[in-house]
Design a protein around this motif. Sequence first.
Motif, mmCIF file in Angstrom:
data_model
loop_
_atom_site.group_PDB
_atom_site.id
_atom_site.type_symbol
_atom_site.label_atom_id
_atom_site.label_comp_id
_atom_site.label_asym_id
_atom_site.label_seq_id
_atom_site.Cartn_x
_atom_site.Cartn_y
_atom_site.Cartn_z
ATOM 1 N N GLN A 62 -81.205 -51.048 60.704
ATOM 2 C CA GLN A 62 -80.904 -49.783 61.371
ATOM 3 C C GLN A 62 -79.801 -48.983 60.666
ATOM 4 O OE1 GLN A 62 -82.781 -48.764 64.081
ATOM 5 N NE2 GLN A 62 -83.927 -50.593 63.484
ATOM 6 N N PHE A 63 -79.090 -49.639 59.760
ATOM 7 C CA PHE A 63 -77.965 -48.997 59.074
ATOM 8 C C PHE A 63 -78.045 -49.279 57.572
ATOM 9 C CE2 PHE A 63 -76.697 -50.001 63.399
ATOM 10 C CZ PHE A 63 -76.188 -48.789 63.842
ATOM 11 N N ASP A 108 -77.066 -47.779 55.008
ATOM 12 C CA ASP A 108 -75.905 -47.411 54.184
ATOM 13 C C ASP A 108 -74.695 -48.295 54.427
ATOM 14 O OD1 ASP A 108 -77.399 -45.378 53.081
ATOM 15 O OD2 ASP A 108 -76.686 -43.872 54.503
ATOM 16 N N VAL A 109 -74.903 -49.417 55.140
ATOM 17 C CA VAL A 109 -73.821 -50.356 55.436
ATOM 18 C C VAL A 109 -74.146 -51.692 54.782
ATOM 19 C CG1 VAL A 109 -72.588 -51.568 57.281
ATOM 20 C CG2 VAL A 109 -73.328 -49.207 57.631
#
Length: 124
Positions: free
Chosen positions: A37-38, A40-41
């Motif tokens: 879901q993330f 860029d992390v």
Amino acid sequence: MKNVLFYGDSNTWGYQGDDPMHRLDADKRYTGVVAAQFPDVHFIEEGLCGRTICSTDPIDYGRNGMAMLPALLATHDPLDVILIMLGTNDSKAMYGHSPFTISDAMDRTIKLMQSPLLWSNTMQ
């Protein structure tokens, strides 16, 4: 890029109750579901079956989460967020903890994580 550490026990590791000899695939573990879901992390899984907050297992060494914490934090520094999934194994009868002592150990673990002595100058 933000760095997020998942610090936990067998649930973080990917333990399968119906097939304990095999770890869940990365995309099936809760850590992988969150990471998807993330994008860029950067998520770091630090899960170990049997890990406790503060209890030392007389048979399975290296499971005491508080004792291992300073080395793990230094290994993964810099970190922006730490998610903790510990406490279940501390409730084993062999450790004799009450909900209060488990809660107190979690509080001490969080304070240890916040200690400036554990971090390089990169941690804010």
